[in-house]
Enzyme design. Structure first.
Site, PDB file in Angstrom:
ATOM      1  N   CYS A 325       0.377  -8.918  16.607  1.00 52.10           N
ATOM      2  CA  CYS A 325       1.675  -9.272  16.624  1.00 52.10           C
ATOM      3  C   CYS A 325       2.769  -9.079  15.286  1.00 52.10           C
ATOM      4  O   CYS A 325       3.925  -9.581  15.442  1.00 52.10           O
ATOM      5  CB  CYS A 325       1.651 -10.918  16.915  1.00 52.10           C
ATOM      6  SG  CYS A 325       0.690 -11.871  15.694  1.00 52.10           S
ATOM      7  N   GLU A 359       4.924  -6.333  19.661  1.00 51.09           N
ATOM      8  CA  GLU A 359       3.511  -6.675  19.761  1.00 51.09           C
ATOM      9  C   GLU A 359       2.847  -5.178  20.029  1.00 51.09           C
ATOM     10  O   GLU A 359       3.604  -4.233  20.718  1.00 51.09           O
ATOM     11  CB  GLU A 359       3.193  -7.476  20.935  1.00 51.09           C
ATOM     12  CG  GLU A 359       1.799  -7.879  21.013  1.00 51.09           C
ATOM     13  CD  GLU A 359       1.578  -9.412  20.744  1.00 51.09           C
ATOM     14  OE1 GLU A 359       0.425  -9.907  20.765  1.00 51.09           O
ATOM     15  OE2 GLU A 359       2.545 -10.159  20.485  1.00 51.09           O
TER      16      GLU A 359
END
Length: 369
Positions: A325, A359
């Site tokens: 992330c 991401e």
């Protein structure tokens, strides 16, 4: 934070900017062509939280727009709707506000509202207060729960009142399979359900044909990937430190009829020590580590990424699936992992449109001897 400005007509432009950024940032690792998975341009977040701002007899949902040059300077932004949030949240926002305005019991010293919704329309609303909650609040909240067809939880200092249940059930269609997930209030779940489906499908694709080996998963959360990947492997051992997430992951394995996966409550660091024989105890014994033949490791770490020792331990596996992330910590970790492994699949998942966040998914395979 700044409030995202949603303009669906410009979505392709903002996604292309992210693709170019990731291509530039990781060019030196010579990855294959980046696989890009777009999000719905709007109404993509299944969970959101808002401050409740009181002005005289009025109240409204609010967020704070922070001045990037002076973080102490915050501007209150009124939100009557929120295009980033799911359609279910947007439909509930005015109805809930009207109900709060009409009830002194429900509105008094209400500080924050949190929404958790699913693609099928389930909704759990948490009302957070700066005062104790009593029987009068509970009775009023039960009537509101029935009227709006939602689940309600009340929170205040040292109080958590669950009126019916503390979770919703999400159903994701992935590769022709219907996967069921218990998502518990106040614990981590993927906020963008459509991107979660894309991530699960990608992870299944890059690990196909692995039934002769076992998967170890670190930071498994509520078993999001565990459930989706179990049929690709002989056995799966997943680890997670949060008690709530471990309990939810075990529920999700049972709900999906998965019998070849086990979830153990243990940090990634403790698990690495157990693999090296440096940690014992009941939990380690129950894992029966000697019975596994780990061919693949899946890691989905927090934004801080992995430390150098964790990277070194990952390099012991022939195949690494890394879900990140934070591209900056992923880049740092790849500096270490690329000494022993090469990138064979690389993906960008637009989990948070209209923000700078990206991401990524990376498949790394051991370099030939």
């Amino acid at each position: 934070m700044s409030i995202p400005i949603v303009d669906p007509a410009r979505y392709d432009h903002q996604l292309e900017a992210k693709r170019e950024r990731i291509d530039r940032q990781f060019e030196r690792f010579a990855p294959p062509e980046l696989e890009v998975f777009p999000s719905p341009p709007s109404h993509h977040r299944q969970r959101c939280e808002f401050r409740v701002w009181h002005e005289g007899e009025d109240l409204f949902y609010a967020m704070f727009d922070v001045d990037p040059d002076d973080p102490k300077q915050k501007r209150v932004v009124r939100l009557d709707d929120y295009p980033v949030a799911s359609r279910r949240i947007n439909a509930l926002m005015p109805r809930l506000r009207e109900a709060l305005l009409a009830s002194d019991v429900l509105r008094r010293r209400l500080f924050q509202v949190e929404f958790l919704t699913t693609l099928s329309g389930e909704a759990l609303v948490t009302l957070i207060y700066h005062r104790p909650l009593d029987e009068a609040w509970e009775e009023e909240a039960k009537r509101l729960q029935q009227r709006l067809d939602i689940l309600i939880i009340g929170r205040s200092r040292k109080q958590r009142l669950v009126l019916e249940r503390d979770h919703v059930w999400e159903r994701l269609e992935v590769d022709g399979r219907s996967l069921h997930y218990q998502q518990v209030e106040n614990s981590f779940t993927q906020p963008n359900a459509e991107i979660s489906r894309a991530m699960l499908a990608w992870a299944r694709d890059v690990t196909r044909g692995s039934q002769d080996g076992d998967l170890v998963e670190l930071y498994c959360g509520n078993g999001n990937f565990t459930v989706a990947l179990a049929e690709n492997f002989r056995r799966v051992l997943a680890t997670e430190i949060s008690r709530t997430s471990v309990a939810s992951a075990q529920q999700n394995l049972a709900a999906n009829g998965i019998g070849n996966a086990v979830v153990g409550r243990m940090s990634a660091e403790e698990f690495s020590a157990a693999l090296k024989g440096e940690k014992g105890g009941r939990r380690v014994t129950e894992m029966a580590l000697a019975a596994y033949d780990f061919s693949t490791v899946l890691v989905d770490p927090p934004r801080a990424g992995l430390d150098e020792e964790s990277c070194r331990q990952l390099s012991d596996y022939s195949r690494i699936v890394y879900i990140s992330c934070n591209p900056d910590t992923l880049e740092r970790n790849l500096e270490s992992l690329s000494r022993t492994h090469r990138i064979t699949r690389f993906a960008l998942f637009d989990q948070f449109p209209w923000t700078h966040h990206c991401e990524c998914g990376v498949l790394l395979e051991r370099n030939p001897a």
